[in-house]
Design a protein around this motif. Structure first.
Motif: not given
Length: 225
Positions: A78-86
C-alpha cells in the motif's frame, strides 16, 4: 575572542548535490524547482526499493508466521503503490518494486492491493508483465471478471495492444476485448468476428445444439457485415 567553530564532517557527493540544489539562487525559478523535484524523487525511489529489500529479508528470516507476513506485505504494498501513484513513478512501481514482491513470493498480495487503485480510477495503466500476472492471479482465484472490471477503468490507448488482446482472447474475456478494440482502436467489427468465431467453434463441439447455434451465428454475422 572568537569562539571556536565545531569542525564539520566532510560532505559526501550526495550531500554536496543536495546542498547545491537547495541553495541554488531563487532567480533561476522553475529550473530550480524541477531540479529539486527530480533529486527528491530519485532519492525517494532508491530509498523505497532498498526499504522493500531490507523489510523482505528481515521478515522472511525472523518472522515465519504467515499471517504476520501477509499483513506486513499488505502494508508495504500500500505504501509503495500510493507513493508511485502520487509521484507518477509507474516505472518504479512495475519495475524494481514489482520484481521485489515477485522475488519474495508475495506477488498476489501486491496485485490485490493494486486492484482498488484501478477500480477507483487512481491508476489507469498496468505494465504488460504485471497484467499477465494479474490475469493468472484472478484465474487462480476463480475471479476472471475482476480483470474485465479493471480494464473498463484503464486507459486502453496506452496499452500494449498485441499482448493485451492476445491475453484477453486466450482467456475468453470478450467484454474487455470489445472495450479495448472499440476505445483503443476504434474497431467494432474485429471483436464481433472473434466472438462469432468462438461461437462457431463452440457449436461444432456441441452435437445437440450445433445446427441451431451455427445457423444463428451465421445469421448474426451476415447482419453485422
Amino acid at each position: 575572542k572568537t569562539p571556536l567553530e565545531t569542525p564539520r564532517p566532510p560532505l559526501s557527493a550526495n550531500n554536496n548535490t543536495r546542498i547545491a540544489v537547495e541553495n541554488a539562487p531563487e532567480s533561476s525559478g522553475s529550473s530550480v524547482s524541477r531540479r529539486r523535484s527530480h533529486y527528491a524523487q530519485n532519492s525517494t525511489s532508491g530509498l523505497s526499493s532498498s526499504t522493500i529489500h531490507t523489510a523482505s529479508s528481515n521478515l522472511t528470516s525472523h518472522h515465519p508466521m504467515i499471517d504476520l507476513a501477509q499483513s506486513h506485505f499488505q502494508m508495504l504494498a500500500g505504501v509503495c503503490i500510493e507513493f508511485c501513484v502520487v509521484t507518477r513513478r509507474l516505472d518504479l512501481l512495475f519495475g524494481d518494486i514489482f520484481r521485489t514482491f515477485q522475488s519474495v513470493g508475495y506477488t498476489g498480495i501486491f496485485l490485490d492491493v493494486l486492484e482498488p487503485y484501478v477500480l477507483n480510477d487512481k491508476l489507469h495503466y498496468i505494465a504488460p508483465e504485471a497484467m499477465a500476472q494479474f490475469v493468472e492471479h484472478c484465474k487462480a482465484s476463480n475471479d476472471v471478471a475482476t480483470v474485465e472490471r479493471c480494464l473498463l477503468h484503464m486507459d486502453v490507448t496506452i496499452m500494449d495492444f498485441d499482448s493485451i488482446l492476445s491475453l484477453l482472447r486466450r482467456n475468453g474475456m470478450y467484454t474487455a476485448l470489445l472495450h479495448v478494440f472499440a476505445n483503443g482502436l476504434n474497431d467494432f467489427l474485429t471483436p464481433l468476428e472473434i466472438i462469432l468465431e468462438s461461437l462457431f467453434n463452440a457449436a461444432e463441439e456441441c452435437d445437440v445444439y450445433a445446427p441451431r447455434c451455427t445457423i444463428m451465428a451465421r445469421l448474426c454475422y451476415k447482419i453485422a457485415s
